[in-house]
Design a protein around this motif. Structure first.
Motif, short mmCIF file in Angstrom:
data_model
loop_
_atom_site.label_atom_id
_atom_site.label_comp_id
_atom_site.label_asym_id
_atom_site.label_seq_id
_atom_site.Cartn_x
_atom_site.Cartn_y
_atom_site.Cartn_z
N HIS A 69 33.74 20.19 92.62
CA HIS A 69 33.73 19.22 91.50
C HIS A 69 32.29 18.87 91.16
CE1 HIS A 69 35.75 15.53 89.42
NE2 HIS A 69 34.67 15.90 88.78
N HIS A 71 29.20 18.83 87.68
CA HIS A 71 28.99 18.85 86.22
C HIS A 71 27.55 19.22 85.92
CE1 HIS A 71 32.79 16.81 85.34
NE2 HIS A 71 32.54 16.06 86.39
N ASP A 307 31.81 15.30 92.51
CA ASP A 307 31.47 14.89 91.14
C ASP A 307 29.95 14.95 90.96
OD1 ASP A 307 32.02 14.19 88.53
OD2 ASP A 307 33.26 12.47 89.08
ZN LIG Z 1 33.86 14.77 87.28
#
Ligand SMILES: [Zn+2]
Length: 406
Positions: A69, A71, A307
């Motif tokens: 996960h 970005h 994340d």
């Molecule tokens: Zn995310």
């Protein structure tokens, strides 16, 4: 990029060929032309003349890690083709290679830009992980996203994620993404405005992705979102939902029945709560750790993910929180290696140290079976047999070379 001889041997470390097998003490990993040629004890593996030997005594050797996960949406990634290689190498090192990550699944970014990043890595111009990406995530209509001024303040790129309100739009937008070559689809079940995707809309998106054998990741905000996503056939739950309280048996049973995988992302929720009162922070941690613990106790599949791109890159807190949820070192290692390799269809070439597998390997300074924080203390990261990260040691003159900081 460092050019190494074709034959490399990592000698003397404790080798975890997989999370389930007994480790090989005083082992040898022999790498030939980017692949694992042999693995065993020193007595078992003959090291051919001319091999480059890396002394790994006292070290721990595992397969390369996945962060499932991430970005590529921070401002530093704007216009990848125009970024000098030296900057990209540093950015990839700060986030991935210095922590042993040789593979990453990007769950929402501008695909055209992220693809260029992948191309430059694959061309050998810069050193980085294998990149998989969903392109921009699909949102419910009128999501109520923050204004540009806030996006700018947060340091993110401006993006225009596709919004879908019905099955026809869901089909059109997911096809557009899939035709552009993404590796999966990401969807947000509900949005800040409280608008949400209906189950039939989720199902439409899932059908499009599954037709091409691609996974569907969901961002849920509550246990109800998790259930809606599972009913729609989604594969990977991309977060725990600490704001929504414990996951009951109905949610856990549905996750199990669907054979879903969970990316816990415990560290980011703790980090987001850092300005709250201590009691409120503790409540978030107790809630998310409880959700992960319940899933672990149900024997569920877990994929490591932070994340990354929205949180401080050091994964050490995530490892500690996973331990707090009752995960053993070997379970955490599985979430970093075999579980993602299997889930993303790469288990014949990645996730283990076995003859014929790609030589994606991490050499850790300590012993993570005794102290989980050692998972973040990396000496070497190899991808396809190339050293893509090497910790800077004391120089021969005795001057300490500064360790990277941010
Ligand atoms: Zn995310």
């Amino acid at each position: 990029m460092t050019v190494l001889p074709i034959l490399i041997a990592l000698v003397g470390g404790t080798v975890y060929v997989s999370p389930t097998e007994e480790p090989i003490r005083n082992g040898v990993v022999l790498i030939n032309d980017g692949k694992i040629a042999a693995v065993g004890t020193r007595a078992q593996v003959r090291i051919p003349h001319g091999t480059q030997v890396l002394d790994c005594s006292g070290r721990t050797i595992t397969a390369g890690f996945w962060n499932s996960h991430v970005h590529f949406t921070e401002r530093k990634w704007i216009d990848v083709p125009g970024i000098p290689a030296v900057d990209l190498n540093q950015q990839l090192q700060d986030m991935f290679t210095r922590y042993g990550f040789t593979a990453a699944f990007d769950l929402s970014s501008i695909w055209e830009n992220t693809r260029r990043l992948r191309d430059r890595i694959e061309a050998g111009e810069i050193s980085g992980p294998r990149i998989y990406s969903t392109g921009l995530g699909l949102l419910p209509s009128n999501p109520g996203l923050p204004p540009d001024s806030i996006i700018n303040f947060m340091g993110w790129m401006k993006t225009a994620p596709p919004e879908v309100s019905d099955e026809a739009q869901a089909q059109a937008e997911s096809r557009k993404l899939l035709e552009s070559g993404v590796d999966g689809i990401k969807l947000f079940v509900s949005a800040p405005s409280r608008s949400s995707l209906g189950e039939s809309v989720i199902q439409t998106i899932v059908n499009e992705a599954h037709r091409l054998g691609k996974p569907v990741f969901v961002h849920p905000n509550s246990g109800a979102d998790v259930l809606a996503a599972l009913r729609g056939g989604a594969d990977v739950i991309a977060h725990t939902t600490p704001q929504s309280g414990p996951w009951d048996q109905a949610i856990l049973a549905a996750m199990k029945e669907r054979r879903a995988a969970l990316i816990p992302t415990l560290w980011i929720w703790k980090w987001y709560a850092r300005h709250d009162r201590r009691s409120a922070q503790d409540k978030i941690v107790t809630s998310e750790v409880g959700q992960l613990r319940a899933w672990v106790q149900n024997g569920g599949t877990i994929l490591f993910g932070t994340d990354l791109g929205a949180v401080d890159p050091d994964p050490i807190e995530e490892y500690m929180l996973m331990t707090q949820a009752g995960m053993s070192f070997r379970q955490i290692l599985a979430s970093l290696t075999t579980a993602p390799a299997e889930r993303f269809g790469q288990s014949n070439t990645l996730g283990r140290i076995a003859p014929g597998f790609q030589a994606d390997v991490v050499v850790l300074k300590g012993d993570p079976s005794k102290d989980i924080r050692s998972l973040a203390n990396v000496q070497y990261t190899l991808r396809d047999g190339k050293t893509i990260y090497q910790v800077r040691e004391f120089s021969p003159g005795g001057n300490r070379v500064p360790i990277l900081s941010y």
